[in-house]
Design an enzyme around this catalytic site. Structure first.
Site, mmCIF file in Angstrom:
data_model
loop_
_atom_site.group_PDB
_atom_site.id
_atom_site.type_symbol
_atom_site.label_atom_id
_atom_site.label_comp_id
_atom_site.label_asym_id
_atom_site.label_seq_id
_atom_site.Cartn_x
_atom_site.Cartn_y
_atom_site.Cartn_z
ATOM 1 N N HIS A 27 7.433 57.303 22.253
ATOM 2 C CA HIS A 27 8.381 56.830 21.184
ATOM 3 C C HIS A 27 9.393 57.321 21.232
ATOM 4 O O HIS A 27 9.637 58.989 21.212
ATOM 5 C CB HIS A 27 8.240 56.261 19.499
ATOM 6 C CG HIS A 27 7.762 57.613 18.782
ATOM 7 N ND1 HIS A 27 8.263 58.197 18.399
ATOM 8 C CD2 HIS A 27 6.220 58.950 18.800
ATOM 9 C CE1 HIS A 27 8.070 59.204 17.429
ATOM 10 N NE2 HIS A 27 6.996 59.445 17.845
ATOM 11 N N CYS A 28 10.317 56.816 20.629
ATOM 12 C CA CYS A 28 11.898 57.590 20.774
ATOM 13 C C CYS A 28 11.975 57.738 19.487
ATOM 14 O O CYS A 28 10.691 57.139 18.304
ATOM 15 C CB CYS A 28 13.275 56.740 21.505
ATOM 16 S SG CYS A 28 13.290 54.946 21.181
ATOM 17 N N VAL A 29 13.409 57.851 18.722
ATOM 18 C CA VAL A 29 13.978 57.746 17.123
ATOM 19 C C VAL A 29 13.125 56.580 16.841
ATOM 20 O O VAL A 29 12.762 55.925 15.317
ATOM 21 C CB VAL A 29 15.237 57.996 17.048
ATOM 22 C CG1 VAL A 29 15.289 57.706 16.060
ATOM 23 C CG2 VAL A 29 15.604 59.558 17.275
#
Length: 480
Positions: A27-29
């Site tokens: 996952h990213c932000v």
């Protein structure tokens, strides 16, 4: 408001085709990033109705699910617990899906992998630099004076903030060297050493390169004289991206080649010194000078385009930036911003990115105002706030792209805002928060016109979305 994250993860897993269809997840932000065995097994219609899911799309060989900041980490943790998937980084997942993308997508992924880890340092430096610019701006708060003139006791604070703000940019090659070496499979510590070598105090500071070439202020270009055979420019690369990016790639190739051939017993002795000496000579003698001039050509070309046709340049950027965010290709502009800051003293690209973000937020805010659907209203309000502070994915995927016309209205507002900035040659001295606080990083003399651009980018999408929502009959909307 609390959410049942295990339940959300279970519904996600079912919509994604089950645990056997997931190769890796990270996952990213704002997004879950998934490498899937077969994207055709995804039930997008069901997936997009799951609580917290604001949209989904397939790009660059990866399936991405937009959740939103904060919540994405909890959903990811619940998904891992449910499936037993090993923890993975974004780089791991991107490498898994790399074979599914074309050449341009792979290049953009490389830039993203290199710059995303160092982005917080750049944003913080940009905000601090913006604060310093405001303190030293003549006439910004007091007619004919700076705050430093009016309050001399602020000088110590100004100097301290200036030191903190400049650190990330002065040692930018070291940051990029670390991140690039990690991305290319080399030693991270050698990447840092290589980056620091390119900004060593014994080298002529890059900011004075132009003066030395022109012979101004009694300066001349210094050289390393190698045995009288050839000379190497004794010049640093402060604030520059291309030299260290290519040098770190070459360093990693050399190091990996040596690692596969040098016996284990002497690797520690042979590999680091051989890698640094060879790469250091190549970086200072060939890579640095060539990429410096290439960077100058790129930035001069960008500047010439916006000087000759500011309306066309602003319109194209305003219309295309948000679609590039959808594909993930927007990361390439960070390198252009840093190159412009290094060679031109400021960037006109980053202020236009702010226009795009604000426009997407205002379109989502208009949906919040017009809709009667409770779920849409909640999603639109939180997404609009997120976009106003620089994170647009929830607004784009969760609201604007779902109804399409708000997205187009946002593009129109973004284009008009960018045209206005381009005509007025608005520049930022550094990269900051791509939203409402963005004015802090703008060159002080341009702040009033930048604020006008912000008003245009925010008001046009809101008005257009409201007007079209009354003409296009959609369930859950007020209709005139």
């Amino acid at each position: 408001m609390s959410h049942d994250y295990p339940k959300i993860a279970s519904e996600l897993l079912h919509s994604l085709g089950g645990v056997d269809n997931i190769e890796q997840a990270a996952h990213c932000v704002t997004r879950l990033r998934l490498s899937l065995k077969d994207a055709a097994q995804v039930d997008s219609a069901t997936l997009n109705q799951i609580d917290l899911v604001k949209g989904s799309f397939f790009t660059g060989g990866l399936f991405q699910v937009v959740i939103g900041p904060g919540e994405v980490e909890k959903v990811y943790a619940a998904l891992r617990e449910l499936t037993g998937l090993a923890a993975a980084t974004i780089a791991d997942v991107k490498r898994q899906g790399a074979q599914k993308g074309n050449g341009m997508q792979r290049l953009v992924r490389v830039l993203s992998d290199v710059f995303m880890p160092i982005l917080p340092a750049l944003v913080i430096a940009g905000l601090l630099m913006g604060v310093n610019n405001l303190l030293g701006a003549k006439g910004m708060f007091i007619a004919g004076q700076t705050l430093l003139d009016a309050y001399p006791n602020l000088d110590g604070v100004w100097s301290l903030i200036n030191l903190m703000a400049n650190t990330s940019f002065v040692f930018l090659p070291a940051l990029v060297g670390w991140s690039a070496a990690k991305r290319f499979g080399g030693s991270e510590i050698l990447g840092i050493v290589l980056g620091l070598m390119l900004v060593h105090p014994d080298l002529l500071n890059a900011w004075n390169y132009g003066k030395a070439v022109a012979g101004l202020e009694g300066q001349s270009l210094p050289y390393f004289d190698i045995f009288g055979w050839f000379r190497i420019e004794k010049v640093g690369y402060q604030g520059q991206i291309l030299p260290i990016l290519l040098a770190a790639y070459v360093m990693s190739v050399i190091e990996r080649w040596l690692r596969a051939r040098v016996p284990n017993a002497i690797q520690l002795l042979v590999i680091p010194i051989t890698t640094i000496v060879i790469t250091g000579v190549l970086a200072l003698a060939i890579i640095g000078p060539v990429t410096r001039h290439l960077g100058i050509l790129i930035t001069e070309g960008m500047v010439a385009l916006f000087d000759l046709a500011p309306v066309i340049g602003g319109a194209i950027f305003g219309l295309l930036y948000a679609p590039l965010v959808v594909t993930g290709m927007h990361h390439m502009f960070l390198a252009v911003d840093l190159q412009l800051i290094s060679t031109q003293g400021g960037t006109f690209i980053w202020p236009m990115i702010v226009m795009s973000n604000l426009a997407q937020g205002s379109a989502a805010l208009a949906v919040f105002y017009m809709t009667r659907n409770a779920r849409d209203k909640s999603m639109a309000s939180t997404s609009a706030i997120s976009a106003y502070f620089g994170i647009t994915e929830p607004a784009m995927f969760g609201v604007n792209l779902r109804y399409k016309f708000p997205f187009y209205c946002a593009l129109a507002g973004s284009a008009l805002g960018c045209i206005f900035l381009s005509l007025n040659k608005i520049k930022a001295s550094a990269i900051g928060v791509g939203g409402l606080p963005g004015f802090i990083s703008i060159v002080p003399d341009y702040i009033p016109m930048f604020v006008v651009g912000m008003v245009i980018a925010m008001s046009v999408p809101f008005a257009l979305t409201c007007a079209l929502s009354m003409k296009i009959v959609r369930p859950g909307y007020r209709v005139a």
